[in-house]
Design a protein around this motif. Sequence first.
Motif, PDB file in Angstrom:
ATOM      1  N   GLU A   1       0.458   1.852  15.777  1.00 53.93           N
ATOM      2  CA  GLU A   1       0.281   1.357  17.142  1.00 53.93           C
ATOM      3  C   GLU A   1      -0.976   0.505  17.263  1.00 53.93           C
ATOM      4  N   ALA A   2      -2.033   0.899  16.553  1.00 53.67           N
ATOM      5  CA  ALA A   2      -3.311   0.205  16.661  1.00 53.67           C
ATOM      6  C   ALA A   2      -3.543  -0.819  15.546  1.00 53.67           C
TER       7      ALA A   2
ATOM      8  N   GLU B   1       0.853  -1.179   0.000  1.00 50.38           N
ATOM      9  CA  GLU B   1       0.000   0.000   0.000  1.00 50.38           C
ATOM     10  C   GLU B   1       0.892   1.233   0.000  1.00 50.38           C
ATOM     11  N   ILE B   2       0.670   2.142  -0.925  1.00 60.05           N
ATOM     12  CA  ILE B   2       1.477   3.354  -1.021  1.00 60.05           C
ATOM     13  C   ILE B   2       0.592   4.556  -0.733  1.00 60.05           C
ATOM     14  N   VAL B   3       1.009   5.387   0.205  1.00 63.12           N
ATOM     15  CA  VAL B   3       0.258   6.584   0.553  1.00 63.12           C
ATOM     16  C   VAL B   3       1.205   7.768   0.569  1.00 63.12           C
ATOM     17  N   SER B   4       0.805   8.888   0.007  1.00 63.58           N
ATOM     18  CA  SER B   4       1.590  10.116   0.059  1.00 63.58           C
ATOM     19  C   SER B   4       0.863  11.121   0.931  1.00 63.58           C
ATOM     20  N   PHE B   5       1.599  11.810   1.802  1.00 65.07           N
ATOM     21  CA  PHE B   5       1.024  12.878   2.596  1.00 65.07           C
ATOM     22  C   PHE B   5       1.229  14.191   1.861  1.00 65.07           C
ATOM     23  N   ARG B   6       0.214  15.046   1.871  1.00 65.99           N
ATOM     24  CA  ARG B   6       0.293  16.315   1.188  1.00 65.99           C
ATOM     25  C   ARG B   6       1.117  17.300   1.997  1.00 65.99           C
ATOM     26  N   LYS B   7       1.972  18.041   1.334  1.00 70.73           N
ATOM     27  CA  LYS B   7       2.758  19.070   1.990  1.00 70.73           C
ATOM     28  C   LYS B   7       1.959  20.353   2.083  1.00 70.73           C
ATOM     29  N   GLU B   8       2.613  21.431   2.545  1.00 73.35           N
ATOM     30  CA  GLU B   8       1.979  22.728   2.580  1.00 73.35           C
ATOM     31  C   GLU B   8       1.573  23.114   1.166  1.00 73.35           C
ATOM     32  N   ALA B   9       0.636  24.060   1.069  1.00 71.79           N
ATOM     33  CA  ALA B   9       0.014  24.383  -0.213  1.00 71.79           C
ATOM     34  C   ALA B   9       1.016  24.739  -1.298  1.00 71.79           C
TER      35      ALA B   9
ATOM     36  N   LEU C   1      13.068  17.967   9.037  1.00 71.23           N
ATOM     37  CA  LEU C   1      11.951  17.607   9.902  1.00 71.23           C
ATOM     38  C   LEU C   1      11.094  18.847  10.147  1.00 71.23           C
ATOM     39  N   SER C   2      10.374  19.233   9.127  1.00 70.02           N
ATOM     40  CA  SER C   2       9.449  20.355   9.218  1.00 70.02           C
ATOM     41  C   SER C   2       8.263  19.951  10.079  1.00 70.02           C
ATOM     42  N   ILE C   3       7.448  20.938  10.442  1.00 69.17           N
ATOM     43  CA  ILE C   3       6.233  20.632  11.187  1.00 69.17           C
ATOM     44  C   ILE C   3       5.389  19.619  10.426  1.00 69.17           C
ATOM     45  N   ALA C   4       5.263  19.809   9.120  1.00 70.29           N
ATOM     46  CA  ALA C   4       4.428  18.922   8.311  1.00 70.29           C
ATOM     47  C   ALA C   4       4.944  17.488   8.333  1.00 70.29           C
ATOM     48  N   LEU C   5       6.255  17.308   8.221  1.00 75.07           N
ATOM     49  CA  LEU C   5       6.805  15.958   8.220  1.00 75.07           C
ATOM     50  C   LEU C   5       6.723  15.334   9.609  1.00 75.07           C
ATOM     51  N   LEU C   6       6.987  16.106  10.642  1.00 76.37           N
ATOM     52  CA  LEU C   6       6.863  15.591  12.009  1.00 76.37           C
ATOM     53  C   LEU C   6       5.438  15.119  12.284  1.00 76.37           C
ATOM     54  N   GLU C   7       4.470  15.911  11.851  1.00 76.01           N
ATOM     55  CA  GLU C   7       3.071  15.542  12.064  1.00 76.01           C
ATOM     56  C   GLU C   7       2.706  14.291  11.270  1.00 76.01           C
ATOM     57  N   ALA C   8       3.232  14.171  10.056  1.00 75.14           N
ATOM     58  CA  ALA C   8       2.953  12.994   9.236  1.00 75.14           C
ATOM     59  C   ALA C   8       3.541  11.734   9.866  1.00 75.14           C
ATOM     60  N   LEU C   9       4.770  11.836  10.357  1.00 77.44           N
ATOM     61  CA  LEU C   9       5.399  10.696  11.019  1.00 77.44           C
ATOM     62  C   LEU C   9       4.635  10.303  12.279  1.00 77.44           C
ATOM     63  N   MET C  10       4.233  11.297  13.060  1.00 78.05           N
ATOM     64  CA  MET C  10       3.480  11.026  14.283  1.00 78.05           C
ATOM     65  C   MET C  10       2.164  10.323  13.964  1.00 78.05           C
ATOM     66  N   ALA C  11       1.475  10.805  12.945  1.00 74.26           N
ATOM     67  CA  ALA C  11       0.201  10.201  12.564  1.00 74.26           C
ATOM     68  C   ALA C  11       0.387   8.745  12.147  1.00 74.26           C
ATOM     69  N   GLU C  12       1.455   8.476  11.416  1.00 70.91           N
ATOM     70  CA  GLU C  12       1.697   7.105  10.966  1.00 70.91           C
ATOM     71  C   GLU C  12       2.048   6.180  12.124  1.00 70.91           C
ATOM     72  N   LEU C  13       2.828   6.657  13.080  1.00 77.44           N
ATOM     73  CA  LEU C  13       3.182   5.816  14.222  1.00 77.44           C
ATOM     74  C   LEU C  13       1.967   5.547  15.094  1.00 77.44           C
TER      75      LEU C  13
ATOM     76  N   LEU D   1       9.591  10.226  21.558  1.00 80.31           N
ATOM     77  CA  LEU D   1       8.984   9.438  22.631  1.00 80.31           C
ATOM     78  C   LEU D   1       8.009   8.409  22.065  1.00 80.31           C
ATOM     79  N   LYS D   2       7.292   8.789  21.020  1.00 79.34           N
ATOM     80  CA  LYS D   2       6.357   7.860  20.394  1.00 79.34           C
ATOM     81  C   LYS D   2       7.092   6.652  19.821  1.00 79.34           C
ATOM     82  N   ILE D   3       8.276   6.886  19.246  1.00 78.35           N
ATOM     83  CA  ILE D   3       9.069   5.770  18.717  1.00 78.35           C
ATOM     84  C   ILE D   3       9.383   4.770  19.823  1.00 78.35           C
ATOM     85  N   ALA D   4       9.702   5.279  21.009  1.00 77.03           N
ATOM     86  CA  ALA D   4      10.005   4.393  22.138  1.00 77.03           C
ATOM     87  C   ALA D   4       8.753   3.714  22.673  1.00 77.03           C
ATOM     88  N   HIS D   5       7.620   4.406  22.615  1.00 77.38           N
ATOM     89  CA  HIS D   5       6.405   3.889  23.239  1.00 77.38           C
ATOM     90  C   HIS D   5       5.554   3.026  22.314  1.00 77.38           C
TER      91      HIS D   5
END
Length: 275
Positions: free
Chosen positions: A55-56, A3-11, A39-51, A107-111
Amino acid sequence: MAEIVSFRKEADRTDGLLLRSLRDGVLRLVLNDPPANVLSIALLEALMAELERAEADLDVRVVVIASTGLVFSAGHDLKELTAHRVDEDQGAAFFGKSFRLCADLMLKIAHVPKPVIAEVDGLATAAGCQLVASCDLAICTDTSTFCTPGVNIGLFCSTPMVAVSRAAHRKQAMEMLLTGETIDASTAKDFGLVNRIVPKQYLAQVVSKYAAVIAGKSPLTLKIGKEAFYRQLELPVEAAYDYASRVMVENMLTRDAQEGIGAFLGKRKSEWKGE
């Protein structure tokens, strides 16, 4: 098929900031913002969302974080940070948001109850080095390099320091932080930042092999073990043994432990239920 998914960047930017693929229990998250994979805000948020999603997701057994281009990650987006110096508070709120989000990601990576492997090909600097140090395992090419160069521009790598000082030996971590100098892959392995070094052409193959081996273990056992590993590290040795002994008892009472031991004694393959 993966499955391939791309996250959209800033406009004002193109699609494909973070690429996602899932196959045979292994989730690959690929930083795709060359040339620096900042590691822009957008990329950090995308990584966090994926982790958080991983998790679930029972289909995810192992997570691999990789990148495109010649730089694994150059860390925080200094242009994005600097642009907020014109804010009324001189950027303080945005700086706080950026560094807090980055810390939360580490921290999410560890948890997250799934092993996370860094697949490093190229330069990992500042928060990019922090990302490598935060992963459970790290495998890099023989041409990869690492540094925490904040001291060179008047900004000590204080948040990268947290992960690097826990992965590397204390004096080696201080050497990196105080000098800001770049170290090669061999030195990074000696310092404790990476597990293995492989030729570039074999990187994906070796990481895939590691991931497949780990993905074949009991997911419940991996969850129990990863959580216990990080918790015991922060305890005095006697308390660590007390805690680990309780974990062993709880682990022994699981169905997967009963199945695994029974399979071993019966010389057959285990069938994990995650219970």
